[in-house]
Write a protein that holds these residues in place. Structure first.
Motif, PDB file in Angstrom:
ATOM      1  N   ARG A 128      10.395   2.406 -16.404  1.00 39.94           N
ATOM      2  CA  ARG A 128      11.599   1.608 -16.609  1.00 39.94           C
ATOM      3  C   ARG A 128      11.833   0.593 -15.496  1.00 39.94           C
ATOM      4  NH1 ARG A 128      16.675   5.065 -18.696  1.00 39.94           N
ATOM      5  NH2 ARG A 128      16.724   3.818 -20.589  1.00 39.94           N
ATOM      6  N   GLN A 129      11.470   0.974 -14.267  1.00 38.16           N
ATOM      7  CA  GLN A 129      11.643   0.051 -13.151  1.00 38.16           C
ATOM      8  C   GLN A 129      10.373  -0.738 -12.855  1.00 38.16           C
ATOM      9  OE1 GLN A 129      13.523   1.978  -9.757  1.00 38.16           O
ATOM     10  NE2 GLN A 129      14.701   3.326 -11.102  1.00 38.16           N
ATOM     11  N   ALA A 130       9.312  -0.460 -13.622  1.00 40.11           N
ATOM     12  CA  ALA A 130       8.049  -1.207 -13.561  1.00 40.11           C
ATOM     13  C   ALA A 130       7.415  -1.190 -12.170  1.00 40.11           C
ATOM     14  CB  ALA A 130       8.272  -2.652 -14.027  1.00 40.11           C
ATOM     15  N   LEU A 131       7.531  -0.061 -11.465  1.00 37.46           N
ATOM     16  CA  LEU A 131       6.878   0.065 -10.169  1.00 37.46           C
ATOM     17  C   LEU A 131       5.453   0.573 -10.370  1.00 37.46           C
ATOM     18  CD1 LEU A 131       9.651   1.776  -7.981  1.00 37.46           C
ATOM     19  CD2 LEU A 131       9.163  -0.659  -8.237  1.00 37.46           C
ATOM     20  N   PRO A 132       4.454  -0.108  -9.829  1.00 35.78           N
ATOM     21  CA  PRO A 132       3.095   0.435  -9.909  1.00 35.78           C
ATOM     22  C   PRO A 132       2.993   1.722  -9.092  1.00 35.78           C
ATOM     23  CG  PRO A 132       3.166  -1.483  -8.474  1.00 35.78           C
ATOM     24  CD  PRO A 132       4.517  -1.396  -9.109  1.00 35.78           C
ATOM     25  N   PHE A 133       2.057   2.575  -9.470  1.00 34.88           N
ATOM     26  CA  PHE A 133       1.930   3.855  -8.770  1.00 34.88           C
ATOM     27  C   PHE A 133       1.738   3.669  -7.266  1.00 34.88           C
ATOM     28  CE2 PHE A 133       0.778   5.802 -12.959  1.00 34.88           C
ATOM     29  CZ  PHE A 133       1.730   6.803 -12.937  1.00 34.88           C
ATOM     30  N   GLU A 134       1.017   2.610  -6.875  1.00 37.91           N
ATOM     31  CA  GLU A 134       0.756   2.440  -5.444  1.00 37.91           C
ATOM     32  C   GLU A 134       2.021   2.147  -4.642  1.00 37.91           C
ATOM     33  OE1 GLU A 134      -0.864  -1.355  -7.523  1.00 37.91           O
ATOM     34  OE2 GLU A 134      -0.830   0.817  -7.872  1.00 37.91           O
ATOM     35  N   ASP A 135       3.129   1.848  -5.312  1.00 37.25           N
ATOM     36  CA  ASP A 135       4.387   1.645  -4.602  1.00 37.25           C
ATOM     37  C   ASP A 135       5.020   2.964  -4.156  1.00 37.25           C
ATOM     38  OD1 ASP A 135       4.255  -1.068  -4.725  1.00 37.25           O
ATOM     39  OD2 ASP A 135       6.034  -1.364  -5.961  1.00 37.25           O
ATOM     40  N   PHE A 136       4.647   4.068  -4.810  1.00 39.69           N
ATOM     41  CA  PHE A 136       5.281   5.338  -4.427  1.00 39.69           C
ATOM     42  C   PHE A 136       4.319   6.515  -4.325  1.00 39.69           C
ATOM     43  CE2 PHE A 136       5.878   4.735  -9.029  1.00 39.69           C
ATOM     44  CZ  PHE A 136       5.467   5.929  -9.584  1.00 39.69           C
ATOM     45  N   VAL A 137       3.027   6.310  -4.617  1.00 35.99           N
ATOM     46  CA  VAL A 137       2.017   7.364  -4.525  1.00 35.99           C
ATOM     47  C   VAL A 137       0.867   6.856  -3.664  1.00 35.99           C
ATOM     48  CG1 VAL A 137       0.364   8.769  -5.827  1.00 35.99           C
ATOM     49  CG2 VAL A 137       2.631   8.324  -6.774  1.00 35.99           C
ATOM     50  N   ILE A 138       0.318   7.709  -2.809  1.00 33.31           N
ATOM     51  CA  ILE A 138      -0.797   7.296  -1.964  1.00 33.31           C
ATOM     52  C   ILE A 138      -2.092   7.278  -2.773  1.00 33.31           C
ATOM     53  CG2 ILE A 138       0.330   8.158   0.119  1.00 33.31           C
ATOM     54  CD1 ILE A 138      -1.602  10.544   0.074  1.00 33.31           C
ATOM     55  N   ASP A 139      -3.190   6.928  -2.103  1.00 34.22           N
ATOM     56  CA  ASP A 139      -4.464   6.701  -2.792  1.00 34.22           C
ATOM     57  C   ASP A 139      -5.032   7.936  -3.469  1.00 34.22           C
ATOM     58  OD1 ASP A 139      -4.347   4.068  -2.037  1.00 34.22           O
ATOM     59  OD2 ASP A 139      -5.736   4.282  -0.339  1.00 34.22           O
ATOM     60  N   ASP A 140      -4.583   9.127  -3.099  1.00 30.39           N
ATOM     61  CA  ASP A 140      -5.139  10.323  -3.743  1.00 30.39           C
ATOM     62  C   ASP A 140      -4.587  10.532  -5.151  1.00 30.39           C
ATOM     63  OD1 ASP A 140      -2.569  11.321  -3.363  1.00 30.39           O
ATOM     64  OD2 ASP A 140      -3.179  13.031  -2.136  1.00 30.39           O
TER      65      ASP A 140
END
Length: 318
Positions: A263-275
């Motif tokens: 809904r907020q269109a945040l890519p995963f890399e904005d809140f999750v690290i590379d793993d």
């Protein structure tokens, strides 16, 4: 060595009071004094001794470190705002033990119980894990309160291992609130959600018998969890049913993080690290902010004399 430690301690206390706006409460509940202006150059003061100069140098360095840490912590949420999920849901309900302690002016102990995302894996420093960010936000809201948040997270664990250390790392701390993050490693290991639920229910019963409030935290919405969507769905449903059965709160981390992405269109890399699994500094900070806001709201209901039905515990942040 004692003088050096004293200088560091004094510098940290002054810097924290100046930077975070937190007053240090004493017996007379007076505000912390503000440092006076430096004396003019012509003031007739004896030159500092070598030891005094060294202590002032240590104090200055400590203040600089505290200022930088505060700036870094404050900058985490500026690049992406932390927005509460849209839409309504059930209220968290009351947190009677926490509220009672705050109203009485007594110390409050919170234990954050869980695995690596409680321990803080993926954060850039311990200051940025969720228990420390939660403590910071709660202390800011209750500046006169003595609030301790104990990080009892241990990477790689799930319900079986957590139950083995429940007494030593949770119950023995005599907490007023236990925030229990559980279920992710069970999903990744394909453990039976029914068995996980049985163990968690046993743990909740022990925590409640000890006189503590409980908030469950379900698994994170992240690529590695989403690869096992069926297992994740069963685990989340099992924890939700358990929260209703035992009448405890549940913070729906999976749904909150899903909203960040969808809904907020945040890519995963904005809140999750590379793993592809653990949160980064922003993810932990936003999670802690939303959780703290709901704890404050729930405590406020009791302070205002609002009685929330005991069976209204599963909730979604407003």
């Amino acid at each position: 060595m004692k003088s050096r430690r004293s200088a560091e301690f004094a510098a940290i206390a002054v810097a924290a009071a100046l930077l975070l706006g937190v007053t240090v409460s004493g017996a007379s509940a007076q505000p912390a004094p503000t440092p006076s202006d430096p004396p003019p150059a012509a003031a007739a003061e004896p030159p500092p001794s070598g030891r005094d100069a060294a202590q002032r140098g240590i104090a200055g360095q400590t203040i600089d470190r505290v200022r930088q840490a505060a700036k870094t912590a404050g900058d985490v949420l500026t690049r992406v705002p932390c927005l509460a999920p849209k839409g309504g849901g059930k209220s968290m309900g009351s947190l009677p033990h926490v509220a009672r302690k705050l109203i009485a002016g007594q110390p409050v102990v919170i234990v954050a119980f869980g695995s690596s995302s409680t321990q803080g894996y993926g954060s850039s420093s311990p200051a940025h894990n969720y228990p420390n960010r939660l403590a910071e936000r709660l202390r800011r809201h209750y500046p006169g309160a003595d609030i301790s948040v104990i990080n009892s997270g241990k990477g790689g664990e799930d319900a079986p291992e957590m139950m083995a250390r429940l007494k030593a790392t949770v119950l023995d701390a005599k907490p007023d609130l236990v925030i229990w993050q559980v279920g992710t490693n069970a999903i990744l290991r394909n453990l039976d959600p029914t068995e996980t639920g049985r163990l968690v229910e046993e743990g909740i019963a022990a925590i409640q018998a000890a006189g503590s409030d409980v908030v469950l935290v379900d698994p994170q919405y992240a690529p590695r969890v989403n690869e096992r969507a069926e297992s994740a769905g069963k685990m989340i449903a099992a924890l939700g049913r358990l929260a209703e059965l035992r009448r405890v709160a549940i913070f729906p981390r999976f749904q909150v993080m899903k909203e960040w992405h969808e809904r907020q269109a945040l890519p995963f890399e904005d809140f999750v690290i590379d793993d592809g699994l653990h949160m980064n500094d922003w993810g932990y900070a936003c999670f802690a902010q939303l959780l703290a806001d709901d704890i404050v709201r729930s405590v406020g209901q009791i302070k205002l004399g609002v009685t929330v039905p005991a069976d209204v515990r599963a909730y979604r942040p407003m």
